[in-house]
Every structure is written in structure tokens, then in C-alpha cells.
Design an enzyme around this catalytic site. Sequence first.
Site, short mmCIF file in Angstrom:
data_model
loop_
_atom_site.label_atom_id
_atom_site.label_comp_id
_atom_site.label_asym_id
_atom_site.label_seq_id
_atom_site.Cartn_x
_atom_site.Cartn_y
_atom_site.Cartn_z
N ASP A 61 -7.28 -23.49 34.31
CA ASP A 61 -8.65 -23.81 34.34
C ASP A 61 -9.10 -24.14 35.61
O ASP A 61 -8.69 -25.30 35.98
CB ASP A 61 -9.16 -24.65 33.07
N ASN A 88 -9.36 -15.12 41.92
CA ASN A 88 -10.37 -13.87 41.45
C ASN A 88 -10.94 -14.52 40.37
O ASN A 88 -12.42 -13.91 40.17
CB ASN A 88 -9.46 -12.97 40.81
N TYR A 164 -25.50 -17.11 41.07
CA TYR A 164 -24.34 -16.22 41.60
C TYR A 164 -24.13 -15.75 42.79
O TYR A 164 -23.35 -15.87 43.44
CB TYR A 164 -23.98 -15.01 40.27
N LYS A 168 -21.50 -16.88 46.02
CA LYS A 168 -20.52 -15.95 46.82
C LYS A 168 -20.81 -16.18 48.21
O LYS A 168 -19.95 -15.99 49.13
CB LYS A 168 -20.68 -14.46 46.45
N THR A 199 -16.91 -4.39 33.86
CA THR A 199 -16.34 -5.56 33.49
C THR A 199 -17.16 -6.47 32.40
O THR A 199 -18.30 -6.29 32.57
CB THR A 199 -15.66 -6.40 34.38
N1 NAP Z 1 -17.37 -6.79 38.12
C1 NAP Z 1 -17.98 -6.73 39.17
O1 NAP Z 1 -18.87 -5.62 39.55
C2 NAP Z 1 -17.80 -7.48 40.59
C3 NAP Z 1 -18.48 -7.45 41.65
C4 NAP Z 1 -18.26 -8.32 42.61
C5 NAP Z 1 -17.31 -9.27 42.56
N2 NAP Z 1 -16.81 -9.49 41.64
C6 NAP Z 1 -15.98 -10.66 41.35
O2 NAP Z 1 -14.71 -10.36 40.81
C7 NAP Z 1 -13.93 -11.36 40.24
C8 NAP Z 1 -13.53 -10.88 38.84
O3 NAP Z 1 -14.67 -10.51 37.93
P1 NAP Z 1 -14.52 -9.54 36.98
O4 NAP Z 1 -15.68 -8.48 37.21
O5 NAP Z 1 -13.10 -9.01 36.60
O6 NAP Z 1 -14.99 -10.41 35.47
P2 NAP Z 1 -14.56 -10.84 34.22
O7 NAP Z 1 -14.08 -9.43 33.61
O8 NAP Z 1 -15.58 -11.51 33.43
O9 NAP Z 1 -13.27 -11.70 34.73
C9 NAP Z 1 -13.55 -13.04 35.13
C10 NAP Z 1 -12.31 -13.52 34.90
O10 NAP Z 1 -12.51 -14.98 35.45
C11 NAP Z 1 -11.95 -16.00 34.40
N3 NAP Z 1 -12.25 -17.30 34.48
C12 NAP Z 1 -13.87 -17.72 34.60
N4 NAP Z 1 -13.98 -18.84 34.65
C13 NAP Z 1 -12.54 -19.46 34.88
C14 NAP Z 1 -12.18 -20.89 34.86
N5 NAP Z 1 -12.98 -21.95 34.72
N6 NAP Z 1 -10.86 -21.07 34.91
C15 NAP Z 1 -9.98 -20.04 34.84
N7 NAP Z 1 -10.39 -18.67 34.87
C16 NAP Z 1 -11.77 -18.50 34.71
C17 NAP Z 1 -12.09 -15.25 33.46
O11 NAP Z 1 -11.44 -16.02 32.17
P3 NAP Z 1 -11.88 -16.14 30.64
O12 NAP Z 1 -11.56 -14.73 30.07
O13 NAP Z 1 -11.29 -17.13 30.30
O14 NAP Z 1 -13.44 -16.28 30.71
C18 NAP Z 1 -11.70 -14.14 33.51
O15 NAP Z 1 -10.22 -13.90 33.50
C19 NAP Z 1 -15.02 -12.65 40.10
O16 NAP Z 1 -14.83 -13.38 40.98
C20 NAP Z 1 -16.28 -11.61 40.45
O17 NAP Z 1 -17.35 -12.57 40.78
C21 NAP Z 1 -17.00 -8.77 40.36
#
Ligand code: NAP
Length: 241
Positions: A61, A88, A164, A168, A199
Site C-alpha cells: 500500500d 504506477n 487529480y 500529476k 480502466t
Molecule cells: N486510465 C487512464 O486513462 C490514465 C491516463 C493517464 C494516467 N493514468 C495513470 O496510470 C496509472 C494506472 O491507472 P489505471 O488507469 O490502470 O487505473 P486503475 O485500473 O484504477 O488501477 C490503479 C491501480 O493503483 C492501485 N492503487 C491505488 N491506490 C493504491 C495504494 N494506496 N497502494 C497501492 N496501490 C494502489 C489500485 O489498486 P486497488 O485495486 O487496490 O485499488 C490499482 O491497482 C495511474 O497512475 C493513473 O493516474 C491513467
Amino acid sequence: MSEQTIALVTGANKGIGYEIAAGLGALGWSVGVGARGDEPRESAVEKLRAAGVDAFGVPLDVTDDASVAAAARLIEERAGRLDVLVNNAGITGGMPQTPTTVDPAVMRAAVETNVIGVIRVTNAMLPLLRRSASPRIVNMSSTVGSLTRQTTPGAETGPISAAYAPSKTFLNAVTVQYAKELSGTNILINAGCPGFCATDLNGFRGVRTPEQGAAIAIRLATLPDDGPTGGFFDDAGPVPW
Ligand SMILES: NC(=O)c1ccc[n+]([C@@H]2O[C@H](COP(=O)([O-])OP(=O)(O)OC[C@H]3O[C@@H](n4cnc5c(N)ncnc54)[C@H](OP(=O)(O)O)[C@@H]3O)[C@@H](O)[C@H]2O)c1
């Protein structure tokens, strides 16, 4: 110590993080699946192993000092070093989050995970990264954190977001400061944006696949020794701050 490259991906139980773990594993690397929930972590590890990845679970975490310290101990005991860290894990804090109405708790949560969490994990892993021949740190950021994009008329900037997007921007600024401190070492640290991927983070509204989103992290994780540091990139190249 093993010749095999050792990586840790935070938030690797689902979404883009899972695909980063799969992509790094496909290179023959040993990949630590950082995740806070036992069941999601174990099922991700099982799925990755079924796909031929040398995956191992890392309870993690990013908001919890003790959890992060235990994760560093686990990797030290297992591998003795770390070659690649992909920060990530991230949250939005929940939408809407307009600046005029945002709950300070939402601000704190986004910064605690997306910025302080990255610093906490990075600093805990640095002693292990310093033992690597070619250490790489990848911070998953977002182009919504680009102040240039946010202030360019007509640019795609996502929804108005008090927590958010600025988290970033903060992460990008911290990445630059790390690069300055670590210049002169072999550690390369960069921020990457995966693009708008479908996601949980966005209710699966993204237009790219998580696998497509993972590509920039894999590129920054596999930079050559003369590669960039302190930069911000997406699939198209450098992103303006
Ligand atoms: N999706 C997009 O369009 C997008 C665009 C730009 C940037 N991003 C960035 O890409 C990264 C991945 O995002 P995603 O889209 O794959 O989102 P996601 O599917 O919601 O996955 C987020 C991940 O972060 C984990 N997490 C959150 N809080 C945590 C904590 N306190 N300790 C450990 N793990 C934690 C979640 O775990 P749990 O399952 O336990 O919650 C999950 O595994 C993020 O940094 C996001 O800001 C995403």
C-alpha cells in the site's frame, strides 16, 4: 545475485499496471506485482504465471510506511537488488472535483497516493536500485498534469479537476527534482503518460486499451544507459510541462 532483471510495478493487480507487469514479464524479467489487496494480488500473480511470466506478489500500500518498508525487505530477501521501479499506482480521488467545491480530503488523498506514495516507494527502493547496473524509475503521470496543455486553447485536458490533474503536475515536478539529485548516477527517472485508457480509474471510458497504455512505461523501463532522464513522454514523444 541473479542475472535476471528484477522489476517492481505498483498497482499491478489490474488496469495499466497489470499490463506493464505482463509486458515486462514477456521480456523474461522477474516482476514483483505490487498490490494492496491479497486476493487481487494473488489472482494477478496466478494469471501472469499462467501466461509464462516470472511473477511474484508484493503486498504494497503506497500510502503506508510499514507496508512499503516490508515490500523493500521482501525484494531484498528475494533478489538482493531492484533494477526497475514502475510507480504506477494512482487514484483520481473521485469526480467531480471542481476547485470551488472540492473537499480538502479529496485533495489530500490524491496527493498522498499519487505524489507522496511515489516518493515513499522510491526512497524505500533506492538502496536496492543503487545495486543495479542500469536502474530505471518510471512514474506514471498524465498529460492532464501538463500546465502547457491545460492552458492551450483547444487542447485535450480532461475534466476540470482540482485534485487529480494537479497531483500529476506535482508528480512531474518531483520527477524533475529526483533527476537533478540523481544526475551523475546511473539511475534514469522519467514520467510517462499512457493516454486515455479504459480502466476502473475512469469507469472504462478510455479509448485505448490498458495494454496500449502500458507501452510507454515499458519503453521508459527499458531505456538504454544513454537514455533521457527527468523527462515526460507519451507514445508520441516528449510531452510539454
Ligand atoms: N486510465 C487512464 O486513462 C490514465 C491516463 C493517464 C494516467 N493514468 C495513470 O496510470 C496509472 C494506472 O491507472 P489505471 O488507469 O490502470 O487505473 P486503475 O485500473 O484504477 O488501477 C490503479 C491501480 O493503483 C492501485 N492503487 C491505488 N491506490 C493504491 C495504494 N494506496 N497502494 C497501492 N496501490 C494502489 C489500485 O489498486 P486497488 O485495486 O487496490 O485499488 C490499482 O491497482 C495511474 O497512475 C493513473 O493516474 C491513467
